[in-house]
Motif scaffolding. Sequence first.
Motif, mmCIF file in Angstrom:
data_model
loop_
_atom_site.group_PDB
_atom_site.id
_atom_site.type_symbol
_atom_site.label_atom_id
_atom_site.label_comp_id
_atom_site.label_asym_id
_atom_site.label_seq_id
_atom_site.Cartn_x
_atom_site.Cartn_y
_atom_site.Cartn_z
ATOM 1 N N THR A 86 0.891 -1.128 0.078
ATOM 2 C CA THR A 86 0.007 0.051 -0.013
ATOM 3 C C THR A 86 0.855 1.169 0.083
ATOM 4 O O THR A 86 1.872 1.052 0.522
ATOM 5 C CB THR A 86 -0.955 0.006 1.391
ATOM 6 O OG1 THR A 86 -0.092 0.240 2.433
ATOM 7 C CG2 THR A 86 -1.745 -1.103 1.400
ATOM 8 N N PHE A 87 0.246 2.276 -0.242
ATOM 9 C CA PHE A 87 1.198 3.638 -0.217
ATOM 10 C C PHE A 87 1.521 3.917 1.346
ATOM 11 O O PHE A 87 2.494 4.261 1.227
ATOM 12 C CB PHE A 87 0.109 5.031 -0.782
ATOM 13 C CG PHE A 87 1.130 5.994 -1.174
ATOM 14 C CD1 PHE A 87 1.585 6.178 -2.331
ATOM 15 C CD2 PHE A 87 1.335 6.824 -0.099
ATOM 16 C CE1 PHE A 87 2.397 7.350 -2.533
ATOM 17 C CE2 PHE A 87 1.953 8.076 -0.288
ATOM 18 C CZ PHE A 87 2.637 8.342 -1.455
ATOM 19 N N GLY A 88 0.602 3.627 2.139
ATOM 20 C CA GLY A 88 1.147 3.912 3.378
ATOM 21 C C GLY A 88 2.134 3.002 3.925
ATOM 22 O O GLY A 88 3.033 3.574 4.655
ATOM 23 N N THR A 89 2.310 1.645 3.636
ATOM 24 C CA THR A 89 3.273 0.678 3.809
ATOM 25 C C THR A 89 4.700 1.383 3.327
ATOM 26 O O THR A 89 5.535 1.573 3.898
ATOM 27 C CB THR A 89 2.968 -0.471 3.531
ATOM 28 O OG1 THR A 89 1.934 -0.991 4.253
ATOM 29 C CG2 THR A 89 4.206 -1.304 4.034
ATOM 30 N N ALA A 90 4.527 1.728 1.954
ATOM 31 C CA ALA A 90 5.871 2.131 1.141
ATOM 32 C C ALA A 90 6.173 3.432 1.908
ATOM 33 O O ALA A 90 7.502 3.488 1.749
ATOM 34 C CB ALA A 90 5.390 2.181 -0.322
ATOM 35 N N CYS A 114 8.322 12.817 6.952
ATOM 36 C CA CYS A 114 8.470 11.936 8.210
ATOM 37 C C CYS A 114 7.625 10.769 8.124
ATOM 38 O O CYS A 114 6.709 10.749 7.171
ATOM 39 C CB CYS A 114 8.118 12.687 9.606
ATOM 40 S SG CYS A 114 6.255 13.165 9.720
ATOM 41 N N PRO A 115 7.933 9.588 8.677
ATOM 42 C CA PRO A 115 6.903 8.290 8.499
ATOM 43 C C PRO A 115 5.701 8.671 9.138
ATOM 44 O O PRO A 115 5.495 9.408 10.361
ATOM 45 C CB PRO A 115 7.789 7.621 9.618
ATOM 46 C CG PRO A 115 9.097 7.929 9.743
ATOM 47 C CD PRO A 115 9.040 9.476 9.490
ATOM 48 N N ILE A 116 4.725 8.641 8.298
ATOM 49 C CA ILE A 116 3.107 8.806 8.647
ATOM 50 C C ILE A 116 2.688 7.427 9.330
ATOM 51 O O ILE A 116 2.864 6.219 8.835
ATOM 52 C CB ILE A 116 2.433 9.176 7.466
ATOM 53 C CG1 ILE A 116 3.050 10.577 7.160
ATOM 54 C CG2 ILE A 116 0.854 9.330 7.939
ATOM 55 C CD1 ILE A 116 2.838 11.610 7.865
ATOM 56 N N TRP A 132 -3.152 4.132 8.851
ATOM 57 C CA TRP A 132 -2.135 4.552 7.910
ATOM 58 C C TRP A 132 -1.544 3.352 7.046
ATOM 59 O O TRP A 132 -1.304 3.737 5.756
ATOM 60 C CB TRP A 132 -0.772 4.894 8.724
ATOM 61 C CG TRP A 132 0.068 3.867 9.619
ATOM 62 C CD1 TRP A 132 -0.168 3.504 10.689
ATOM 63 C CD2 TRP A 132 0.946 2.985 8.869
ATOM 64 N NE1 TRP A 132 0.311 2.433 11.250
ATOM 65 C CE2 TRP A 132 1.230 2.016 10.229
ATOM 66 C CE3 TRP A 132 1.538 2.705 8.000
ATOM 67 C CZ2 TRP A 132 2.097 0.953 10.149
ATOM 68 C CZ3 TRP A 132 2.377 1.636 7.916
ATOM 69 C CH2 TRP A 132 2.902 0.995 9.049
ATOM 70 N N THR A 133 -2.054 2.093 7.512
ATOM 71 C CA THR A 133 -1.625 0.910 6.615
ATOM 72 C C THR A 133 -2.619 1.052 5.340
ATOM 73 O O THR A 133 -2.350 0.258 4.172
ATOM 74 C CB THR A 133 -1.636 -0.248 7.540
ATOM 75 O OG1 THR A 133 -3.003 -0.519 7.950
ATOM 76 C CG2 THR A 133 -0.786 -0.374 8.695
#
Length: 176
Positions: A86-90, A114-116, A132-133
């Motif tokens: 997913t975009f969130g994981t990447a 920053c990491p979201i 976020w995932t």
Amino acid sequence: MKNEFIENELWYLSISGAFQRNNVYEENIDDKNGNKKDAFKKQLRACIVDITQRYHVFVSDVEHVGHISALIASNKDEILNRGKLTFGTAQKLLNLYLKYMWCTDRLAHIPPHCPIDSIILKNSKQYKYKSWTQLDCEDEYMRYITDLREQASGKNLHLAEWELGVFNRRAEKKII
């Protein structure tokens, strides 16, 4: 030897942070010995290291989001849930790796984002209680970045510096 050890640890922290409590892998994949996952992680690391080389100069928001999208596109695999990250994981994987590289003086420039994750999202006025995932949209991601960047600039900090402060305060509360 020490440098290789530290970089292995930074990779481990990054992938653990991005993959833990996250349905990254397809259910019921035939990978009893873990070879498929190991091969995927090796390919993913090579991609992350290659992308990181581009951060020794200033990287714009557009370029950074492009790198996240390229990470997704070049790491499709049948073992992944829906065949891709997913975009969130990447974004979490790349942003975490850049954060660790920057914090250990292995990156010349401060990371653009920053990491979201759930801790950071709770600080965003844009947060809609979506994990976020599951974040799979560049526009939604950039709304969070813009909102969080405003908060950081209100404290005269770069977004990456602000995020370090949020995590340090969290750690202080738990007395690690």
